[in-house]
Design an enzyme around this catalytic site. Structure first.
Site, PDB file in Angstrom:
ATOM      1  N   ARG A   9       0.862  -1.187   0.000  1.00  0.00           N
ATOM      2  CA  ARG A   9       0.000   0.000   0.000  1.00  0.00           C
ATOM      3  C   ARG A   9       0.897   1.234   0.000  1.00  0.00           C
ATOM      4  NH1 ARG A   9      -2.489   0.969   5.376  1.00  0.00           N
ATOM      5  NH2 ARG A   9      -1.173   2.802   5.348  1.00  0.00           N
ATOM      6  N   HIS A  14      -3.846   4.652   4.357  1.00  0.00           N
ATOM      7  CA  HIS A  14      -4.979   3.721   4.306  1.00  0.00           C
ATOM      8  C   HIS A  14      -6.166   4.370   3.595  1.00  0.00           C
ATOM      9  CE1 HIS A  14      -8.313   1.214   5.571  1.00  0.00           C
ATOM     10  NE2 HIS A  14      -8.816   2.198   6.284  1.00  0.00           N
ATOM     11  N   TYR A  50       3.304   5.882  11.477  1.00  0.00           N
ATOM     12  CA  TYR A  50       3.625   4.511  11.885  1.00  0.00           C
ATOM     13  C   TYR A  50       4.569   3.756  10.964  1.00  0.00           C
ATOM     14  CZ  TYR A  50      -0.472   3.951   8.807  1.00  0.00           C
ATOM     15  OH  TYR A  50      -1.366   4.024   7.760  1.00  0.00           O
TER      16      TYR A  50
END
Lengths: 357, 326
Positions: free
Chosen positions: A258, A262, A271
């Site tokens: 990815r 998100h 993160y």
């Protein structure tokens, strides 16, 4: 006494390395079908251009929260290109590549993320399931669809996608188990993009592969480089045709990454390290297929700029259509709740319409 | 015509529709050769085969999730949760998908499925086998909730539920599965899914109930008649959507209303009925609307369950209160 009563392995499939070089002696026919590969490459670029545009629309307040598909283009389009129209797709929420291939329009994608249920009224295969936000539930809907095709003796296959995070949910294991119990024509794709919002693949479980979840119920279970269109298409085609021929369901783990947040409401820099993302860009699927096509003399900068221009124009048309779509209106909150509106809801509808006057 | 119990009437309805509609299938745990733990599907697999009456792996989420998928692809699955206590693993698919499918696709897909389950207390069952959580389903948009209370209504309502183009939660009061046998003609005639049934006409008080509590409610009405009080008894039957017209019409006549439910009181269906009466029937009321319900406690294990469930005596004591004020 002890004996091995069963043993398993998971195969990994790849044809194009990350620099777009074909390796291995076994060159598949698809690798030389340049007409097909170019049409796939074009859709990959259109999908990405659309994705960037959707993010830009969200950033400028013209679209709601949007889940990007950046980096998943080869895997998603491979799923689409291995399916037939009459097969059934049960997507998660970022499967635009598959859906565009199948006939869902860019306008419909924008309508859905723009807060309008009409986006789910696909002009694409009318039997495909709507976008599925509750994680992994779509796997059981696909199993149900596959059950219908089996009971009716139709040569159709249900295909569904779940993420690496979603693969931790019981619905996936129950769908795998059902596929095994009833020998369903079902293919469950685990789209392993390494991140479930902020939780990395390594924290979902410590198994070597996610594909092996299928082995627990005796399914054909394979892993493929999801950034390699050629391998992804061939693996999906094999899984789908096995299912169609009554030879059982499959779990296909597609390894991808990815490349962005998100959703537009997420900030991945909280993160994960930039270095990891930079490294992932070196394996991304579009550049890889382009390099391959260029090395075969099938693509060049001129074709590329023409494609980009066409894609931008096509997307502008969709954006205009989306932005010019009038409000669905208050009655639409009520009109599709039941085949026939119950009398108490009829009263609420009349009240809502009157209040809005 | 031999008299049949509710559980046999349900079996008749399912058999009738399996014969009439090739798209209908039954799915559930132990529903095949075993005929269901209460025998509601007794002999159906023998008649229709294991592709129409389908035993499933022991996975409730799977049963419901697959039913959603099957219904969306044009079949009519009728699934069974073996007990209501095991339905919670299915709830995600009911609220997140079954009830939304038609709406969120603007009618492109729909979800004509039935989720059957035995519910309620009073049969000395183990833990998790006795709750009545119909209010949970009644709160979900897009889902009908139906509870029969006699063999003939069970037959007609289940047929209507199966034929309905939208998802129906069909809750079967297992305490009266074998009570109140009636002659039920297997004529394929359905009952409406949007009206209450007036079981007994009366002029002094309206007793509103559903499911197994209909038994105690009718007994209470008999006792009240002995005291010279004429009670009208309404079986709500279609919990959602709720037919308030029939209830309000009755209260216009009687001026008093007591609602009897075995479920917990807080936020229950009885509360919804009382709120509607406060909204639309208050000028006809001679006394406050009273509820006789289970307590807002965990359903006790069976040594205490009859103390939890409303008794005839509790109903009579509450009715006495609505006559004390006027």
């Amino acid at each position: 006494m002890s004996a091995t009563v069963a043993s398993f392995s998971v195969e990994y499939h790849q044809f194009l390395d990350r620099d777009g070089r074909l390796f291995g002696d076994d060159v598949p026919e698809l690798a030389k079908d340049f007409e097909k590969l170019i049409s796939i490459y074009k859709l990959m670029v259109q999908t990405r251009t659309f994705d960037f545009k959707a993010i830009a629309l969200q950033r400028t307040g013209k679209l709601g929260t949007y889940a990007s598909c950046l980096g998943h283009e080869a895997a998603q389009i491979a799923i689409g290109s291995a399916m037939r129209d009459e097969d059934c797709f049960a997507p998660m929420y970022r499967d635009y590549g598959t859906q565009l291939y199948r006939g869902v329009t860019m306008t419909e994608i924008l309508l859905y993320w723009g807060g309008d249920e009409r986006g789910n009224d696909y002009s694409g295969p009318r039997h495909d399931f709507a976008w599925c936000v509750p994680i992994a539930t779509q796997c059981l809907h696909a199993a149900g669809a596959a059950m219908v095709y089996k009971l009716r003796d139709e040569k159709r296959v249900a295909v569904t996608v779940v993420g690496d995070g979603g693969s931790s949910k019981g619905d996936v294991l129950e769908a795998i188990n059902a596929a095994s119990a009833y020998n369903l024509p079902l293919v469950i794709v685990i789209m392993n993009n390494q991140w479930a919002i902020s939780v990395p693949r390594s924290k979902q479980n410590s198994a070597k592969t996610l594909a092996q979840k299928g082995l627990g119920a005796g399914l054909h279970s394979v892993q493929v480089d999801g950034n390699d269109y050629i391998a992804s298409h061939l693996v999906m085609e094999e899984a789908i045709e096995r299912a169609r021929n009554g030879d059982g369901a499959s779990v296909v783990e597609m390894i991808t990454y990815r490349l962005t947040d998100h959703t537009t409401a997420d900030d991945a820099s909280r993160y994960r390290e930039d270095a990891e993302v930079e490294e992932a860009w070196k394996s991304e699927p579009i550049a890889r297929l382009r390099k391959y096509l260029e090395s075969e003399g099938q693509w060049d900068d001129e074709k590329q700029s023409e494609l980009e221009k066409e894609a931008a124009e096509m997307i502008d048309v969709a954006v205009k259509e989306y932005l010019n779509t009038p409000s669905p209106g208050i009655a639409s909150m009520f009109d599709y709740m039941y085949a026939e509106l119950p009398h108490d809801l009829q009263a609420q509808k009349e009240f809502a319409l009157k209040e809005a006057e | 015509m031999p008299k049949v119990a509710m559980v046999e009437a349900l079996s008749m309805a399912m058999g009738s529709e399996l014969r009439a509609d090739k798209d209908m299938v039954l799915m559930g745990e132990d529903i095949g050769i075993n005929g269901g733990v209460f025998r509601a599907t007794s002999s159906l697999q023998k008649e229709f085969g294991d592709l129409r009456v389908i035993d499933t792996p022991l996975a409730e989420t799977m049963i419901c999730g697959m039913a959603v998928g099957m219904a969306a692809q044009g079949m009519r699955p009728v699934i069974e949760a073996q007990f209501m206590g095991f339905v919670y693993a299915m709830v995600d698919h009911m609220i997140s998908h079954a009830g939304r499918m038609r709406h969120r696709t603007r009618g492109r897909l729909s979800c004509p499925m039935v989720l059957r389950m035995p519910f309620g207390g009073g049969i000395h069952a183990p833990e998790h086998h006795s709750e009545s959580t119909e209010a949970m389903f009644a709160h979900m948009p897009g889902i009908r909730v139906v509870i029969p209370s006699s063999p003939s209504r069970a037959y007609g309502l289940l047929l209507a539920a199966i034929r309905d183009p939208d998802p129906v939660v069909f809750m079967e009061p297992k305490r009266i599965y074998r009570w109140g046998k009636e002659e039920v003609e297997d004529d394929g005639e359905e009952l409406p899914l949007d009206v209450c049934f007036v079981l007994r006409e009366g002029t002094d008080v309206t007793l509103v109930s559903w499911g197994a509590m209909i038994k105690e409610t009718l007994e209470a009405a008999d006792k009240l008649a002995e005291q010279g009080i004429s009670a009208e008894v309404i079986d709500v039957a279609t919990i959602s959507p709720l037919d308030m017209d029939t209830i309000i019409e009755s209260v216009e006549k009687t001026g008093r209303c007591v609602i009897i439910a075995e479920a917990a009181r807080h936020c229950g269906v009885a509360a919804e009925i009382a709120a509607n009466l406060a909204d639309s029937g208050i000028y006809n009321l001679l006394a406050p609307v009273k509820r006789v319900t289970g307590y807002d406690t965990v359903m006790p294990l069976y040594r205490m369950e009859m103390k939890y469930l409303p008794s005839v005596e509790r109903i009579l004591n509450t009715v006495k209160k609505v006559f004390a004020v006027s």
